[in-house]
Design an enzyme around this catalytic site. Structure first.
Site, PDB file in Angstrom:
ATOM      1  N   ALA A   1       0.145  -5.652   2.383  1.00 54.92           N
ATOM      2  CA  ALA A   1       1.246  -4.654   2.043  1.00 54.92           C
ATOM      3  C   ALA A   1       2.433  -5.107   2.027  1.00 54.92           C
ATOM      4  O   ALA A   1       2.915  -5.496   3.008  1.00 54.92           O
ATOM      5  CB  ALA A   1       0.796  -3.456   2.982  1.00 54.92           C
TER       6      ALA A   1
ATOM      7  N   ASP B   1       5.223  -3.002   2.229  1.00 55.12           N
ATOM      8  CA  ASP B   1       5.208  -1.659   2.621  1.00 55.12           C
ATOM      9  C   ASP B   1       6.419  -0.937   2.167  1.00 55.12           C
ATOM     10  O   ASP B   1       6.430   0.379   1.686  1.00 55.12           O
ATOM     11  CB  ASP B   1       5.240  -1.358   4.210  1.00 55.12           C
ATOM     12  CG  ASP B   1       3.835  -1.697   4.500  1.00 55.12           C
ATOM     13  OD1 ASP B   1       2.819  -1.209   4.049  1.00 55.12           O
ATOM     14  OD2 ASP B   1       3.528  -2.254   5.856  1.00 55.12           O
ATOM     15  N   ILE B   2       7.497  -1.467   1.955  1.00 55.17           N
ATOM     16  CA  ILE B   2       8.862  -1.118   1.341  1.00 55.17           C
ATOM     17  C   ILE B   2       8.496  -0.908  -0.004  1.00 55.17           C
ATOM     18  O   ILE B   2       9.160   0.286  -0.622  1.00 55.17           O
ATOM     19  CB  ILE B   2       9.900  -1.786   1.882  1.00 55.17           C
ATOM     20  CG1 ILE B   2      10.254  -1.540   3.248  1.00 55.17           C
ATOM     21  CG2 ILE B   2      11.291  -1.426   1.151  1.00 55.17           C
ATOM     22  CD1 ILE B   2      11.340  -2.165   3.785  1.00 55.17           C
ATOM     23  N   GLY B   3       8.303  -1.977  -0.882  1.00 52.08           N
ATOM     24  CA  GLY B   3       8.152  -1.765  -2.214  1.00 52.08           C
ATOM     25  C   GLY B   3       6.852  -1.080  -2.706  1.00 52.08           C
ATOM     26  O   GLY B   3       7.071  -0.575  -3.972  1.00 52.08           O
ATOM     27  N   GLU B   4       5.858  -0.836  -1.934  1.00 50.91           N
ATOM     28  CA  GLU B   4       4.718  -0.259  -2.494  1.00 50.91           C
ATOM     29  C   GLU B   4       4.438   1.173  -1.877  1.00 50.91           C
ATOM     30  O   GLU B   4       3.819   2.025  -2.568  1.00 50.91           O
ATOM     31  CB  GLU B   4       3.488  -1.140  -1.937  1.00 50.91           C
ATOM     32  CG  GLU B   4       3.513  -2.330  -2.923  1.00 50.91           C
ATOM     33  CD  GLU B   4       2.078  -3.351  -2.480  1.00 50.91           C
ATOM     34  OE1 GLU B   4       1.474  -3.744  -3.429  1.00 50.91           O
ATOM     35  OE2 GLU B   4       1.579  -3.548  -1.335  1.00 50.91           O
ATOM     36  N   TYR B   5       5.039   1.520  -0.692  1.00 52.45           N
ATOM     37  CA  TYR B   5       5.023   2.821  -0.355  1.00 52.45           C
ATOM     38  C   TYR B   5       6.455   3.442  -0.184  1.00 52.45           C
ATOM     39  O   TYR B   5       6.533   4.597  -0.420  1.00 52.45           O
ATOM     40  CB  TYR B   5       4.296   2.843   1.208  1.00 52.45           C
ATOM     41  CG  TYR B   5       2.842   2.319   1.059  1.00 52.45           C
ATOM     42  CD1 TYR B   5       1.865   3.164   0.637  1.00 52.45           C
ATOM     43  CD2 TYR B   5       2.391   1.070   1.507  1.00 52.45           C
ATOM     44  CE1 TYR B   5       0.526   2.701   0.546  1.00 52.45           C
ATOM     45  CE2 TYR B   5       1.281   0.603   1.716  1.00 52.45           C
ATOM     46  CZ  TYR B   5       0.408   1.274   0.976  1.00 52.45           C
ATOM     47  OH  TYR B   5      -0.783   0.962   0.982  1.00 52.45           O
TER      48      TYR B   5
ATOM     49  N   ALA C   1       9.843   2.961   2.963  1.00 58.47           N
ATOM     50  CA  ALA C   1      10.222   3.396   4.090  1.00 58.47           C
ATOM     51  C   ALA C   1      10.916   4.891   4.189  1.00 58.47           C
ATOM     52  O   ALA C   1      10.700   5.559   5.147  1.00 58.47           O
ATOM     53  CB  ALA C   1      11.373   2.398   4.689  1.00 58.47           C
ATOM     54  N   GLY C   2      11.402   5.407   2.958  1.00 59.91           N
ATOM     55  CA  GLY C   2      11.767   6.640   2.818  1.00 59.91           C
ATOM     56  C   GLY C   2      10.882   7.533   2.803  1.00 59.91           C
ATOM     57  O   GLY C   2      10.281   8.709   3.413  1.00 59.91           O
TER      58      GLY C   2
ATOM     59  N   MET D   1       7.744   7.306   3.640  1.00 57.88           N
ATOM     60  CA  MET D   1       6.810   7.452   4.711  1.00 57.88           C
ATOM     61  C   MET D   1       7.330   7.681   6.132  1.00 57.88           C
ATOM     62  O   MET D   1       6.833   7.709   7.104  1.00 57.88           O
ATOM     63  CB  MET D   1       6.165   6.276   4.666  1.00 57.88           C
ATOM     64  CG  MET D   1       5.404   5.715   3.410  1.00 57.88           C
ATOM     65  SD  MET D   1       3.788   6.946   3.164  1.00 57.88           S
ATOM     66  CE  MET D   1       3.263   6.372   1.608  1.00 57.88           C
TER      67      MET D   1
ATOM     68  N   TYR E   1      -0.028   1.604  10.750  1.00 57.62           N
ATOM     69  CA  TYR E   1       1.143   1.449  11.544  1.00 57.62           C
ATOM     70  C   TYR E   1       2.294   1.925  11.400  1.00 57.62           C
ATOM     71  O   TYR E   1       2.486   2.659  10.498  1.00 57.62           O
ATOM     72  CB  TYR E   1       1.548  -0.070  11.032  1.00 57.62           C
ATOM     73  CG  TYR E   1       0.972  -1.512  12.008  1.00 57.62           C
ATOM     74  CD1 TYR E   1       1.091  -1.442  13.278  1.00 57.62           C
ATOM     75  CD2 TYR E   1       0.267  -2.337  11.315  1.00 57.62           C
ATOM     76  CE1 TYR E   1       0.633  -2.564  14.113  1.00 57.62           C
ATOM     77  CE2 TYR E   1      -0.497  -3.186  11.909  1.00 57.62           C
ATOM     78  CZ  TYR E   1      -0.062  -3.304  13.363  1.00 57.62           C
ATOM     79  OH  TYR E   1      -0.763  -4.352  13.959  1.00 57.62           O
TER      80      TYR E   1
END
Length: 703
Positions: free
Chosen positions: A317, A319-323, A325-326, A328, A405
């Site tokens: 993942a 995680d920043i580019g796919e979901y 950080a803001g 989530m 996580y």
């Protein structure tokens, strides 16, 4: 473009002007989000669209500094958007002018997919529960159709799967079983993986392993207090509360999103993707307001898992580019996520319909005691001559959850001019099923952390984006290594063989900067046009970061291609406005091929990066080899790095902080026997009974 112009004029003529924001870097307000989505809906009138992203497009550095430092005009207020149109492949992104109330641009991207939002993930569970093929496979592993409500999934981005590429918007559903809704699902993973079309809301395929594994019958590994009382009889006792008090209130001041604290001034921003963004950071050095960094953020991260078995290769993942950080981010709770006297900032986004949604308390701002700032005592009078000063730190923090996580992000501003980034990883291990009854083992790719449960090896690698402005414009970067003297023992230069020094090399080109961490290595970001009056060296901020594991994925691997920044610890490139995200603007379902992101920015490596406007990207993190202590809920794993001033000041910049205690030699001689009492702390007390004058802090002067 003709139609764009016509619609823009109509929107501009019919809409009232928006209030000017307090600051050019402020996130979009609820009013601005409503205005932007209305303008976009009007432009696409007659077509069915859904919103994925509405966020502020920060002004260019040039426009911002003209406004801030040259009395120039307030920069244009622009929103960036990403939408999907029904029946049209891919996405459209573009810009909206919030001053003239018009669409500025529309860019169709047929081969791109947008970030996954919380709204996209919520419905996936019900899709898989209703699907007849999923129900059939649940029966194969021992879950009857009547218990489909006990089947849960973590919807993950699919990463990249060559069977579909980016042709449709997909999720992979990692499945688990809960015997009770309060159970932790991760101790009962299932062995098959449905693929879900996010927009069509249906299962399109199921990946089924060659080796089947029945759902575990072992009790769920739970972690709530009621479960601990059931297991151990009671919760741990004997811990008394620790309270944080500031009877006179906080030391920081906020004007909107502008922070002022202990000689620092900076802007606290927040967006859907990076989460916290810190901009325009200055330090007031006794009246000289010196710039340090133009912008700091976490711009990407990747969590590659180490099992090469299909379909686990898809588990990497970004995680920043796919979901985001803001997107989530958690709403934080007073006294739980942050402790003390707290100030919160909310975050505002748009849902699929374009309506504003608010995450309350997305950012926590508070102060904490940070231990000793400095101390010294003189042995000559039994340590009566002494000074001790405690440190206070300012913390800007958020916590975001990416499926299993939690990532706890803490930006610390320290009184000695340093900025420290602390990250804590917690949450729950991603798990896969083991067939204990058949003697299956996790092999070298993972660890048996519970009966029938395999937790795969994985890494957490972050990309820190540093846009420096150390003591002004035009910066350079050098690598610094502590090395033993080259001269042999017995030579005139190194007679006793004990010589060592800091060997530094300035990066002339981008290619020079592509460096890896090695023991003790640091990097200096400096202003080559200035010199420290005492040392004669240029003012700098040293990047001190020792948790820098290599990316284990091999060159050519899918992970390696999709994270073109993760194979180097440091890469320095020239600043350009669009160089924000090192894996590209639209990461989901990207194959990693092509001249995208960091790969494009590096180019042939010949760009000159000395005395220039530069970006420093730093890869850091941990390699996680799971153990039973990490399950069922992982203790927070710390990661830390520091940006530390070197040759920036003429002396310790914190000497003017009021000490807890200070006594000179002459004062000690006059005072005789004295019990040291803190001048700044009136709440500390002895834990047990002490006789006044005979405690640990009594000083005895020599006769």
């Amino acid at each position: 473009m003709e139609r764009l112009s016509q619609i823009a004029k109509q929107a501009s003529a019919s809409a009232a002007p928006l209030p000017k924001p307090h600051h050019p870097l402020d996130p979009l307000s609820v009013t601005e989000i409503k205005a932007a989505t209305t303008i976009i809906k009007n432009y696409f009138s007659g077509r069915t669209i859904v919103f994925n992203t509405i966020t502020v497009r920060e002004p260019t550095k040039k426009a911002y500094l003209e406004w801030k430092e040259q009395n120039g005009p307030f920069p244009p207020r622009i929103a960036y958007y990403v939408i999907m149109e029904k029946g049209v492949p891919g996405i459209k992104d573009g810009l909206v002018d919030l001053v003239n109330m018009q669409v500025m641009s529309v860019q169709p991207l047929a081969n791109s997919q947008p970030i996954l939002t919380v709204e996209d993930l919520i419905g996936t569970e019900e899709i898989i529960r209703r699907d007849p093929n999923v129900i059939e496979q649940c029966g194969v592993v021992g879950i009857p159709a009547s218990e489909m409500h006990k089947v849960y999934c973590d919807p993950w981005t699919i990463g990249y799967d060559e069977r579909w590429g980016a042709s449709r918007r997909l999720q992979q559903a990692l499945l688990y079983y809960r015997s009770d809704e309060d159970d932790s699902q991760y101790s009962h993973p299932l062995d098959f993986c449905p693929i879900v079309d996010t927009e069509e809301k249906k299962v399109i395929y199921i990946d089924i392993p060659n080796r089947r594994r029945k759902v575990s019958k072992y009790p769920n590994a739970n972690f709530y207090p009621k479960d601990m009382v059931k297991k151990y009889g009671k919760m741990r006792e004997g811990l008394t509360p620790i309270n944080v008090t500031q009877p006179e209130g906080v030391s920081f001041k906020m004007d909107g999103n502008l922070m002022s604290w202990n000689n620092y001034t900076f802007h606290v921003g927040f967006n859907y993707r990076e989460g916290i963004v810190l901009s325009d950071i200055h330090y007031n050095d006794h009246g000289n307001n010196r710039p340090i960094f133009h912008r700091l953020s976490l711009s990407e991260m990747i969590v590659p898992y180490g099992s090469p078995d299909f379909p686990h290769q898809r588990k990497h993942a970004l995680d920043i580019g796919e979901y985001g950080a803001g997107y989530m981010t958690n709403p934080l709770s007073l006294g739980c996520d942050c402790k003390g006297v707290i100030h919160y900032l909310d975050a505002h986004f748009a849902d699929r319909a374009g309506d504003p949604i608010t995450v309350k308390h997305a950012v926590c701002i508070h102060e904490e005691d940070d231990g000793l700032l400095f101390k010294h005592s003189d042995f000559r009078d039994a340590f009566a001559t002494s000074i001790v000063t405690r440190s206070t730190r300012l913390i800007i923090s958020q916590i975001f959850t990416a499926a299993n996580y939690e990532y706890c992000i803490y930006w610390n501003f320290l009184q000695d001019g340093a900025i420290r980034l602390d990250i804590k990883l917690t949450g729950i291990l991603n798990t896969y099923q083991l067939d204990d009854e058949a003697g299956e083992t996790p092999g070298k790719w993972g660890c048996r952390v519970y009966p029938n449960v395999n937790a795969h090896n994985h890494q957490h690698l972050f990309a820190l984006r540093i846009h420096p402005r150390i003591d002004g414009d035009g910066n350079s970067v050098a690598v610094s290594d502590g090395v033993a003297a080259e001269e042999p023992v017995g030579s005139v230069e190194n007679m006793y063989g004990n010589g060592f020094y800091a060997k530094s090399k300035v990066f002339e080109t981008v290619q020079d900067s592509l460096t890896q961490f090695q023991n003790g290595r640091t990097w200096d970001i400096f202003n080559p046009k200035k010199k420290n009056e005492y040392s004669g060296k240029p003012p700098s901020y040293k990047l001190v970061s020792f948790q820098c594991p290599p990316l284990f994925a091999k060159p050519g691997a899918l992970v390696y291609k999709r994270a073109p920044w993760a194979s180097n610890t440091i890469q320095v490139v020239k600043y350009e406005e669009d160089r924000l995200y090192p894996s590209g603007d639209h990461v989901p379902q990207w194959s990693g091929d092509g001249n995208v992101g960091m790969r494009k920015w590096i180019g042939d490596g010949t760009d000159k990066i000395t005395d220039a406007d530069i970006l420093v990207y730093h890869t850091f993190g941990i390699s996680h080899f799971p153990a039973p202590e990490d399950f069922p809920l992982m203790p927070a794993e710390p990661i830390t790095l520091m940006l530390r001033p070197r040759h920036f000041f003429l002396e310790n910049p914190a000497l003017d902080i009021t000490p807890s205690h200070a006594m000179t030699t002459s004062e000690a001689r006059k005072a005789g026997n004295v019990e040291v009492v803190s001048q700044t702390d009136k709440t500390s007390r002895y834990a047990f009974k002490e006789t006044p004058g005979q405690g640990c802090c009594t000083r005895f002067s020599k006769p």
